[in-house]
Design a protein around this motif. Structure first.
Motif, PDB file in Angstrom:
ATOM      1  N   LEU A  54      44.109  41.398  39.315  1.00  0.00           N
ATOM      2  CA  LEU A  54      43.163  40.718  40.199  1.00  0.00           C
ATOM      3  C   LEU A  54      43.510  40.993  41.653  1.00  0.00           C
ATOM      4  N   LYS A  55      44.764  40.874  42.001  1.00  0.00           N
ATOM      5  CA  LYS A  55      45.186  41.104  43.393  1.00  0.00           C
ATOM      6  C   LYS A  55      44.891  42.537  43.816  1.00  0.00           C
ATOM      7  N   LYS A  56      45.200  43.491  42.962  1.00  0.00           N
ATOM      8  CA  LYS A  56      44.956  44.893  43.293  1.00  0.00           C
ATOM      9  C   LYS A  56      43.460  45.161  43.452  1.00  0.00           C
ATOM     10  N   ALA A  57      42.648  44.585  42.563  1.00  0.00           N
ATOM     11  CA  ALA A  57      41.197  44.763  42.649  1.00  0.00           C
ATOM     12  C   ALA A  57      40.659  44.205  43.962  1.00  0.00           C
ATOM     13  N   GLN A  58      41.143  43.036  44.357  1.00  0.00           N
ATOM     14  CA  GLN A  58      40.706  42.431  45.616  1.00  0.00           C
ATOM     15  C   GLN A  58      41.102  43.309  46.804  1.00  0.00           C
ATOM     16  N   GLU A  59      42.299  43.861  46.754  1.00  0.00           N
ATOM     17  CA  GLU A  59      42.764  44.740  47.839  1.00  0.00           C
ATOM     18  C   GLU A  59      41.902  45.994  47.947  1.00  0.00           C
ATOM     19  N   LEU A  60      41.398  46.486  46.805  1.00  0.00           N
ATOM     20  CA  LEU A  60      40.588  47.708  46.787  1.00  0.00           C
ATOM     21  C   LEU A  60      39.096  47.435  46.978  1.00  0.00           C
ATOM     22  N   GLY A  61      38.709  46.154  47.030  1.00  0.00           N
ATOM     23  CA  GLY A  61      37.304  45.809  47.218  1.00  0.00           C
ATOM     24  C   GLY A  61      36.462  45.948  45.958  1.00  0.00           C
ATOM     25  N   VAL A  62      37.112  45.871  44.803  1.00  0.00           N
ATOM     26  CA  VAL A  62      36.405  45.947  43.517  1.00  0.00           C
ATOM     27  C   VAL A  62      35.705  44.612  43.258  1.00  0.00           C
ATOM     28  N   SER A  63      34.500  44.651  42.726  1.00  0.00           N
ATOM     29  CA  SER A  63      33.771  43.428  42.379  1.00  0.00           C
ATOM     30  C   SER A  63      34.492  42.713  41.242  1.00  0.00           C
TER      31      SER A  63
END
Length: 78
Positions: A54-63
């Protein structure tokens, strides 16, 4: 298909479906499955205790979608 050409990944404990069921539904709606978070990922579906993905996705701007939002998206009733 509602998820046509979308790369999707599930993380955390899902409440309404098994992981296998969730993946099968995603595939039936045109998605392809990913095994890791990257800039090429379109959707991360999170259950309870999603962890570092979740943290990595948020950092990459993933929905990011909750399990309920995913089910609404594909019009699946539990």
């Amino acid at each position: 298909a509602k998820l046509a050409a979308k790369k999707i990944l599930f993380t955390g404990s899902l409440q309404h479906l098994t992981r296998t069921q969730a993946k099968e539904l995603a595939l039936q709606h045109g998605a392809s499955l990913s095994s890791s978070v990257s800039k090429n990922l379109d959707l991360l579906v999170v259950g309870l205790k999603p962890g570092s993905k979740l943290k990595k996705a948020q950092e990459l701007g993933v929905s990011v979608l909750s399990e309920e939002q995913f089910l609404d998206l594909i019009s699946y009733k539990v």
